[in-house]
Design a protein around this motif. Structure first.
Motif, PDB file in Angstrom:
ATOM      1  N   ALA A  45     -22.042 -19.181 -16.270  1.00  0.00           N
ATOM      2  CA  ALA A  45     -22.389 -20.396 -15.267  1.00  0.00           C
ATOM      3  C   ALA A  45     -21.536 -20.074 -13.959  1.00  0.00           C
ATOM      4  N   GLY A  46     -20.406 -19.276 -14.086  1.00  0.00           N
ATOM      5  CA  GLY A  46     -19.851 -18.944 -12.697  1.00  0.00           C
ATOM      6  C   GLY A  46     -18.604 -17.769 -13.028  1.00  0.00           C
ATOM      7  N   LEU A  47     -18.578 -17.150 -11.878  1.00  0.00           N
ATOM      8  CA  LEU A  47     -17.372 -15.997 -11.932  1.00  0.00           C
ATOM      9  C   LEU A  47     -16.450 -15.971 -10.557  1.00  0.00           C
ATOM     10  N   ALA A  48     -15.110 -16.099 -10.689  1.00  0.00           N
ATOM     11  CA  ALA A  48     -14.452 -15.997  -9.598  1.00  0.00           C
ATOM     12  C   ALA A  48     -13.927 -14.484  -9.225  1.00  0.00           C
ATOM     13  N   ALA A  49     -13.616 -14.342  -8.139  1.00  0.00           N
ATOM     14  CA  ALA A  49     -13.082 -12.915  -7.628  1.00  0.00           C
ATOM     15  C   ALA A  49     -12.180 -12.443  -8.377  1.00  0.00           C
ATOM     16  N   PRO A  50     -10.992 -13.295  -8.607  1.00  0.00           N
ATOM     17  CA  PRO A  50      -9.952 -12.702  -9.507  1.00  0.00           C
ATOM     18  C   PRO A  50     -10.353 -12.186 -10.988  1.00  0.00           C
ATOM     19  N   GLN A  51     -11.366 -12.540 -11.503  1.00  0.00           N
ATOM     20  CA  GLN A  51     -11.818 -12.120 -12.670  1.00  0.00           C
ATOM     21  C   GLN A  51     -12.570 -10.794 -12.579  1.00  0.00           C
ATOM     22  N   ILE A  52     -12.719 -10.210 -11.403  1.00  0.00           N
ATOM     23  CA  ILE A  52     -13.404  -8.848 -11.256  1.00  0.00           C
ATOM     24  C   ILE A  52     -11.955  -8.076 -10.562  1.00  0.00           C
ATOM     25  N   GLY A  53     -10.555  -8.748 -10.457  1.00  0.00           N
ATOM     26  CA  GLY A  53      -9.586  -7.911  -9.853  1.00  0.00           C
ATOM     27  C   GLY A  53      -9.299  -8.316  -8.295  1.00  0.00           C
ATOM     28  N   VAL A  54     -10.045  -8.971  -7.864  1.00  0.00           N
ATOM     29  CA  VAL A  54     -10.073  -9.286  -6.307  1.00  0.00           C
ATOM     30  C   VAL A  54      -9.567 -10.667  -5.978  1.00  0.00           C
ATOM     31  N   GLY A  55      -8.451 -10.518  -5.241  1.00  0.00           N
ATOM     32  CA  GLY A  55      -7.371 -11.521  -4.911  1.00  0.00           C
ATOM     33  C   GLY A  55      -7.818 -12.581  -3.837  1.00  0.00           C
ATOM     34  N   LEU A  56      -9.240 -12.841  -3.782  1.00  0.00           N
ATOM     35  CA  LEU A  56      -9.732 -13.577  -2.769  1.00  0.00           C
ATOM     36  C   LEU A  56     -10.339 -14.934  -3.234  1.00  0.00           C
ATOM     37  N   ARG A  57     -10.377 -15.820  -2.405  1.00  0.00           N
ATOM     38  CA  ARG A  57     -10.813 -17.290  -2.636  1.00  0.00           C
ATOM     39  C   ARG A  57     -12.444 -17.267  -2.483  1.00  0.00           C
ATOM     40  N   VAL A  58     -13.152 -16.378  -3.389  1.00  0.00           N
ATOM     41  CA  VAL A  58     -14.455 -16.455  -3.517  1.00  0.00           C
ATOM     42  C   VAL A  58     -15.119 -16.679  -5.045  1.00  0.00           C
ATOM     43  N   PHE A  59     -16.074 -17.562  -5.132  1.00  0.00           N
ATOM     44  CA  PHE A  59     -16.626 -17.359  -6.530  1.00  0.00           C
ATOM     45  C   PHE A  59     -18.161 -17.493  -6.453  1.00  0.00           C
TER      46      PHE A  59
END
Length: 177
Positions: A45-59
């Motif tokens: 349903a969703g995926l945030a940037a930290p979940q792919i190792g990127v520490g930015l406020r994006v999902f």
């Protein structure tokens, strides 16, 4: 676009607070595209940037979620407001904790304001699953996992199960949030 590896619980990047996006360039566009491609491949349903190792406020969110009338597929630098005190309690999972679904309490209604990858302001008004998804992904940007929203007994049972999972990292912990 590239399908990225999804970080699993225990990876330190999942516990870090993500930095706000300040530059809206081709690199950000690639990140949004990669998030969308990875989300589509995983059927989440969703995926945030930290979940792919990127520490930015994006999902990224699934544009086909019920209530997503604008068909939005991402949000940058989200801020959440809750128009009322209504809550929902139901099953929730996470691509960083595969195979685990737990009933989790969330607000029923949300207003999320943020930006598109072009820097344009956008607003999501959502209820039910869309509201749950937006809250879950925003939590990721704050270093919070949905297991942190369980009661103490539930957290301990879950941590014991996760420690036995073949994919689990060695730094399993519950956040104080």
């Amino acid at each position: 676009m590239t399908v990225m590896d999804i970080r699993k619980v225990g990876d330190p990047v999942l516990r870090q607070v993500a930095e706000p996006v300040t530059v809206f360039d081709a690199e950000l566009h690639r990140l949004v595209d990669d998030l969308g491609e990875t989300l589509a491949q995983s059927r989440g349903a969703g995926l945030a940037a930290p979940q792919i190792g990127v520490g930015l406020r994006v999902f990224a969110i699934n544009p086909d979620l019920p209530g997503n009338d604008l068909g939005l597929d991402h949000l940058i630098n989200p801020g959440l407001e809750f128009p009322d005190d209504e809550e929902q309690y139901g099953p929730e999972g996470c691509l960083s904790i595969p195979g685990i679904y737990l009933d989790t309490r969330r607000r029923l209604n949300v207003v999320a304001r943020g930006l598109t990858k072009h820097g344009d302001p956008v607003q999501i008004v959502g209820a039910g699953l869309l509201a749950r998804c937006v809250q879950h992904e925003t939590d990721h940007l704050d270093g919070v996992l949905f297991i942190d929203r369980q009661d103490a007994d539930g957290q301990e049972r879950l941590l014991a199960t996760l420690r036995e999972a073949a994919w689990a990292g060695t730094r399993l912990q519950v956040s104080p949030h």
